[in-house]
Design a protein around this motif. Structure first.
Motif, short mmCIF file in Angstrom:
data_model
loop_
_atom_site.label_atom_id
_atom_site.label_comp_id
_atom_site.label_asym_id
_atom_site.label_seq_id
_atom_site.Cartn_x
_atom_site.Cartn_y
_atom_site.Cartn_z
N ALA A 43 -92.82 -14.94 21.43
CA ALA A 43 -91.52 -14.51 20.93
C ALA A 43 -91.65 -13.46 19.84
O ALA A 43 -90.93 -12.46 19.83
CB ALA A 43 -90.73 -15.72 20.44
N ASN A 44 -92.56 -13.67 18.90
CA ASN A 44 -92.74 -12.70 17.82
C ASN A 44 -93.22 -11.36 18.34
O ASN A 44 -92.80 -10.30 17.86
CB ASN A 44 -93.73 -13.24 16.78
N ALA A 45 -94.11 -11.37 19.33
CA ALA A 45 -94.62 -10.13 19.90
C ALA A 45 -93.53 -9.37 20.65
O ALA A 45 -93.45 -8.15 20.55
CB ALA A 45 -95.80 -10.42 20.82
N VAL A 46 -92.69 -10.10 21.38
CA VAL A 46 -91.60 -9.45 22.12
C VAL A 46 -90.64 -8.78 21.16
O VAL A 46 -90.22 -7.64 21.36
CB VAL A 46 -90.86 -10.47 23.02
N LEU A 47 -90.29 -9.47 20.08
CA LEU A 47 -89.35 -8.90 19.12
C LEU A 47 -89.98 -7.81 18.26
O LEU A 47 -89.26 -7.06 17.59
CB LEU A 47 -88.76 -10.01 18.24
N ALA A 48 -91.30 -7.69 18.27
CA ALA A 48 -91.97 -6.63 17.52
C ALA A 48 -91.94 -5.29 18.25
O ALA A 48 -92.22 -4.25 17.65
CB ALA A 48 -93.41 -7.03 17.22
N LEU A 49 -91.59 -5.30 19.53
CA LEU A 49 -91.53 -4.06 20.29
C LEU A 49 -90.38 -3.19 19.79
O LEU A 49 -89.28 -3.67 19.54
CB LEU A 49 -91.35 -4.35 21.78
N GLN A 57 -99.89 0.60 21.83
CA GLN A 57 -99.27 -0.33 20.88
C GLN A 57 -98.58 -1.48 21.61
O GLN A 57 -98.66 -2.63 21.18
CB GLN A 57 -98.30 0.40 19.97
N VAL A 58 -97.92 -1.17 22.71
CA VAL A 58 -97.27 -2.22 23.51
C VAL A 58 -98.33 -3.15 24.07
O VAL A 58 -98.19 -4.38 24.04
CB VAL A 58 -96.41 -1.60 24.64
N ALA A 59 -99.41 -2.58 24.57
CA ALA A 59 -100.50 -3.40 25.13
C ALA A 59 -101.11 -4.29 24.05
O ALA A 59 -101.50 -5.43 24.33
CB ALA A 59 -101.56 -2.50 25.75
N MET A 60 -101.21 -3.80 22.83
CA MET A 60 -101.74 -4.62 21.74
C MET A 60 -100.80 -5.78 21.38
O MET A 60 -101.25 -6.86 21.02
CB MET A 60 -102.00 -3.77 20.50
N GLU A 61 -99.50 -5.56 21.49
CA GLU A 61 -98.52 -6.60 21.14
C GLU A 61 -98.39 -7.66 22.22
O GLU A 61 -98.48 -8.85 21.94
CB GLU A 61 -97.14 -5.97 20.87
N ILE A 62 -98.13 -7.24 23.46
CA ILE A 62 -97.85 -8.22 24.52
C ILE A 62 -98.80 -8.13 25.70
O ILE A 62 -98.68 -8.91 26.64
CB ILE A 62 -96.40 -8.10 25.02
N ALA A 115 -86.62 -14.91 23.28
CA ALA A 115 -87.43 -14.76 22.06
C ALA A 115 -86.56 -14.97 20.82
O ALA A 115 -86.97 -15.65 19.86
CB ALA A 115 -88.10 -13.39 22.02
N ARG A 116 -85.36 -14.41 20.82
CA ARG A 116 -84.44 -14.60 19.68
C ARG A 116 -84.09 -16.07 19.51
O ARG A 116 -84.03 -16.59 18.40
CB ARG A 116 -83.18 -13.76 19.88
N GLU A 117 -83.83 -16.76 20.63
CA GLU A 117 -83.51 -18.19 20.58
C GLU A 117 -84.69 -18.99 20.02
O GLU A 117 -84.49 -19.92 19.23
CB GLU A 117 -83.14 -18.70 21.97
N GLN A 118 -85.89 -18.66 20.45
CA GLN A 118 -87.09 -19.37 19.97
C GLN A 118 -87.29 -19.18 18.48
O GLN A 118 -87.62 -20.13 17.76
CB GLN A 118 -88.33 -18.90 20.74
N ILE A 119 -87.11 -17.95 18.00
CA ILE A 119 -87.27 -17.67 16.57
C ILE A 119 -86.21 -18.40 15.77
O ILE A 119 -86.49 -19.02 14.74
CB ILE A 119 -87.22 -16.15 16.30
N ALA A 120 -84.96 -18.38 16.24
CA ALA A 120 -83.87 -19.08 15.54
C ALA A 120 -84.12 -20.58 15.52
O ALA A 120 -83.90 -21.24 14.49
CB ALA A 120 -82.54 -18.76 16.22
#
Length: 127
Positions: A43-49, A57-62, A115-120
């Motif tokens: 979730a954190n990686a998806v929201l970091a895009l 950079q995308v490949a490094m995140e997700i 991802a937003r739901e998981q973070i919340a």
């Protein structure tokens, strides 16, 4: 005597075969294994895009997608699905679009909402 034994054996075989019907097998809980396809996205990686990120950079995140479409080089698709007993229990998708320079132009998919739901939810449990 032998004919009686053969008749009993035939009846027993028919009864045993009829017990293995697909309807009965579907009711057995241990028979339905979960099938996971794709890679679960953090979730954190998806929201970091963000727009403007490079492919690296995308490949490094997700990570990179499992399959690269030769006809759509401007788009990376990520799919995650859990199927149990021929029924889809979870389905998430994420599409990352790139411009001509290789920078992220937009991001779409239900994985963003998840991802937003998981973070919340994690923030609520932390309180």
């Amino acid at each position: 005597m032998k004919t009686h034994l053969l008749a009993i054996a035939a009846i027993a075989a028919i009864a045993a075969l009829s017990a293995c019907t697909p309807k009965l097998v579907e009711k057995l809980p241990y028979y339905k294994l979960s099938v996971v396809q794709g890679i679960p996205l953090d979730a954190n990686a998806v929201l970091a895009l963000r727009a403007g990120m490079t492919r690296q950079q995308v490949a490094m995140e997700i990570g990179t997608p499992l399959l690269n479409n030769a006809f759509r080089t401007d788009r990376w698709d990520y799919v995650y699905e859990v199927v149990r007993g021929n029924k889809v229990k979870e389905h998430r998708n994420l599409s990352v679009y790139f411009d001509a320079n290789g920078a992220v132009s937009r991001i779409e998919g239900n994985a963003l909402d998840y991802a937003r739901e998981q973070i919340a939810a994690s923030q609520q449990t932390a309180k």
